[in-house]
Design a protein around this motif. Sequence first.
Motif, mmCIF file in Angstrom:
data_model
loop_
_atom_site.group_PDB
_atom_site.id
_atom_site.type_symbol
_atom_site.label_atom_id
_atom_site.label_comp_id
_atom_site.label_asym_id
_atom_site.label_seq_id
_atom_site.Cartn_x
_atom_site.Cartn_y
_atom_site.Cartn_z
ATOM 1 N N THR A 24 -0.896 3.454 -5.488
ATOM 2 C CA THR A 24 -1.034 2.164 -4.583
ATOM 3 C C THR A 24 -0.304 2.650 -3.308
ATOM 4 O O THR A 24 0.268 3.497 -3.191
ATOM 5 C CB THR A 24 0.033 1.094 -5.270
ATOM 6 O OG1 THR A 24 1.067 1.390 -5.395
ATOM 7 C CG2 THR A 24 -0.304 0.758 -6.829
ATOM 8 N N ILE A 25 -0.466 1.672 -2.495
ATOM 9 C CA ILE A 25 0.270 1.577 -1.105
ATOM 10 C C ILE A 25 1.615 1.981 -1.434
ATOM 11 O O ILE A 25 2.397 2.385 -0.417
ATOM 12 C CB ILE A 25 -0.395 0.511 -0.093
ATOM 13 C CG1 ILE A 25 -1.690 0.701 0.226
ATOM 14 C CG2 ILE A 25 0.655 0.593 1.023
ATOM 15 C CD1 ILE A 25 -1.609 1.808 1.310
ATOM 16 N N LYS A 26 2.101 0.912 -2.294
ATOM 17 C CA LYS A 26 3.577 0.787 -2.363
ATOM 18 C C LYS A 26 4.123 2.166 -2.890
ATOM 19 O O LYS A 26 5.093 2.606 -2.483
ATOM 20 C CB LYS A 26 3.919 -0.263 -3.571
ATOM 21 C CG LYS A 26 3.827 -1.500 -3.338
ATOM 22 C CD LYS A 26 4.239 -2.470 -4.313
ATOM 23 C CE LYS A 26 3.830 -3.872 -3.965
ATOM 24 N NZ LYS A 26 4.359 -4.714 -4.991
ATOM 25 N N ASP A 27 3.085 2.890 -3.824
ATOM 26 C CA ASP A 27 3.809 4.345 -4.170
ATOM 27 C C ASP A 27 3.823 5.247 -2.894
ATOM 28 O O ASP A 27 4.616 6.165 -2.731
ATOM 29 C CB ASP A 27 2.781 4.950 -5.180
ATOM 30 C CG ASP A 27 2.756 4.190 -6.317
ATOM 31 O OD1 ASP A 27 3.752 3.775 -6.796
ATOM 32 O OD2 ASP A 27 1.498 4.210 -7.013
ATOM 33 N N ILE A 28 2.904 4.943 -1.977
ATOM 34 C CA ILE A 28 2.907 5.867 -0.881
ATOM 35 C C ILE A 28 4.025 5.528 0.208
ATOM 36 O O ILE A 28 4.942 6.518 0.639
ATOM 37 C CB ILE A 28 1.578 5.924 0.055
ATOM 38 C CG1 ILE A 28 0.514 6.280 -0.643
ATOM 39 C CG2 ILE A 28 1.725 6.526 1.229
ATOM 40 C CD1 ILE A 28 -0.822 6.104 -0.245
ATOM 41 N N LEU A 29 4.345 4.316 0.225
ATOM 42 C CA LEU A 29 5.669 3.817 1.245
ATOM 43 C C LEU A 29 6.805 4.300 0.714
ATOM 44 O O LEU A 29 7.672 3.972 1.480
ATOM 45 C CB LEU A 29 5.197 2.311 1.584
ATOM 46 C CG LEU A 29 4.221 1.990 2.291
ATOM 47 C CD1 LEU A 29 4.058 0.235 2.184
ATOM 48 C CD2 LEU A 29 4.098 2.368 3.715
ATOM 49 N N ILE A 30 7.100 4.446 -0.621
ATOM 50 C CA ILE A 30 8.327 4.956 -0.963
ATOM 51 C C ILE A 30 8.437 6.303 -0.898
ATOM 52 O O ILE A 30 9.875 6.725 -0.983
ATOM 53 C CB ILE A 30 8.564 4.442 -2.396
ATOM 54 C CG1 ILE A 30 7.694 5.223 -3.333
ATOM 55 C CG2 ILE A 30 8.713 2.901 -2.473
ATOM 56 C CD1 ILE A 30 7.840 4.881 -4.777
ATOM 57 N N LYS A 36 -1.556 14.275 4.874
ATOM 58 C CA LYS A 36 -2.698 14.088 5.788
ATOM 59 C C LYS A 36 -3.367 12.766 5.171
ATOM 60 O O LYS A 36 -3.729 11.692 5.754
ATOM 61 C CB LYS A 36 -3.546 15.201 6.297
ATOM 62 C CG LYS A 36 -4.545 14.632 7.168
ATOM 63 C CD LYS A 36 -5.478 15.783 7.824
ATOM 64 C CE LYS A 36 -6.365 15.144 8.650
ATOM 65 N NZ LYS A 36 -7.513 16.119 9.168
ATOM 66 N N SER A 37 -3.772 12.758 3.957
ATOM 67 C CA SER A 37 -4.442 11.732 3.249
ATOM 68 C C SER A 37 -3.592 10.363 3.126
ATOM 69 O O SER A 37 -4.012 9.481 3.246
ATOM 70 C CB SER A 37 -4.801 12.209 1.830
ATOM 71 O OG SER A 37 -5.446 13.327 1.784
ATOM 72 N N ASP A 38 -2.393 10.841 3.000
ATOM 73 C CA ASP A 38 -1.453 9.335 2.773
ATOM 74 C C ASP A 38 -1.411 8.782 4.352
ATOM 75 O O ASP A 38 -1.710 7.540 4.168
ATOM 76 C CB ASP A 38 0.231 9.701 2.669
ATOM 77 C CG ASP A 38 0.209 10.487 1.126
ATOM 78 O OD1 ASP A 38 -0.774 10.141 0.267
ATOM 79 O OD2 ASP A 38 1.352 11.128 0.976
ATOM 80 N N LEU A 39 -1.472 9.442 5.234
ATOM 81 C CA LEU A 39 -1.160 9.066 6.648
ATOM 82 C C LEU A 39 -2.600 8.163 6.822
ATOM 83 O O LEU A 39 -2.908 7.058 7.515
ATOM 84 C CB LEU A 39 -0.824 9.758 7.682
ATOM 85 C CG LEU A 39 0.596 10.228 7.657
ATOM 86 C CD1 LEU A 39 0.626 11.764 8.443
ATOM 87 C CD2 LEU A 39 1.411 9.186 7.844
ATOM 88 N N VAL A 40 -3.852 8.946 6.677
ATOM 89 C CA VAL A 40 -4.962 8.173 6.818
ATOM 90 C C VAL A 40 -5.102 7.130 6.183
ATOM 91 O O VAL A 40 -5.865 6.061 6.848
ATOM 92 C CB VAL A 40 -6.256 9.290 6.354
ATOM 93 C CG1 VAL A 40 -7.499 8.856 6.379
ATOM 94 C CG2 VAL A 40 -6.249 10.271 7.381
ATOM 95 N N ARG A 41 -4.741 6.994 4.989
ATOM 96 C CA ARG A 41 -4.898 6.066 4.051
ATOM 97 C C ARG A 41 -4.108 4.736 4.722
ATOM 98 O O ARG A 41 -4.517 3.586 4.790
ATOM 99 C CB ARG A 41 -4.612 6.399 2.564
ATOM 100 C CG ARG A 41 -4.573 5.028 1.614
ATOM 101 C CD ARG A 41 -6.050 4.610 1.483
ATOM 102 N NE ARG A 41 -6.225 3.582 0.608
ATOM 103 C CZ ARG A 41 -6.329 2.461 1.104
ATOM 104 N NH1 ARG A 41 -6.335 1.994 2.453
ATOM 105 N NH2 ARG A 41 -6.239 1.306 0.665
ATOM 106 N N LEU A 42 -2.820 5.082 5.137
ATOM 107 C CA LEU A 42 -2.086 3.908 5.719
ATOM 108 C C LEU A 42 -2.678 3.435 6.952
ATOM 109 O O LEU A 42 -2.573 2.324 7.096
ATOM 110 C CB LEU A 42 -0.782 4.453 5.834
ATOM 111 C CG LEU A 42 0.215 4.755 4.553
ATOM 112 C CD1 LEU A 42 1.681 5.704 5.008
ATOM 113 C CD2 LEU A 42 0.648 3.574 3.946
ATOM 114 N N LEU A 43 -3.303 4.522 7.758
ATOM 115 C CA LEU A 43 -3.518 3.809 9.062
ATOM 116 C C LEU A 43 -5.199 3.010 8.879
ATOM 117 O O LEU A 43 -5.536 2.182 9.595
ATOM 118 C CB LEU A 43 -4.247 5.007 9.814
ATOM 119 C CG LEU A 43 -2.823 5.828 10.378
ATOM 120 C CD1 LEU A 43 -3.141 7.064 11.197
ATOM 121 C CD2 LEU A 43 -2.011 4.820 11.525
#
Length: 154
Positions: A24-30, A36-43
């Motif tokens: 989930t986005i929550k998983d990435i944000l912690i 790079k995949s995380d950053l692209v997904r967040l953006l």
Amino acid sequence: MRQGDKDLFLLLSLKSGNSYERRTIKDILIQDDFSKSDLVRLLQSTGDERRLLFEKSAEVRLRYIGNKVWFRGLIEFSNVCSKDCLYCGIRKGNKNLERYTLSDDEILTAAKYAFDNRYGSIALQSGELESRSVTDRIENLLHKIKSSQMVSWE
């Protein structure tokens, strides 16, 4: 899976064996480090995901900076330039521009104003001129600003 649930989940190309990891986005944000995949997904986040991202960014800003605004002073002391970069408004070939160059006293006065008004930093900016005299002038200005104790150089 309902559409609303799909919006809260993301599928990343994080392959472990033959299965893909769902996060989930929550998983990435912690996390502290982002792929790079995380950053692209967040953006690319929208809706509730974007709201979560903005809430996290506000939390991080408050933790490290606080609820403050820092002024940054830009002293553009000349728009004279020897380059002809087509994207730039102060390029050499722009004939519809009134050129100027501030005096050393005008630059130092602007730096003192920034210091007196508690600006967080200043930057000296101008068009590009490649000459020893321009380099010496900027070096001299920086020494004068530093020696006047307008700034702390840590």
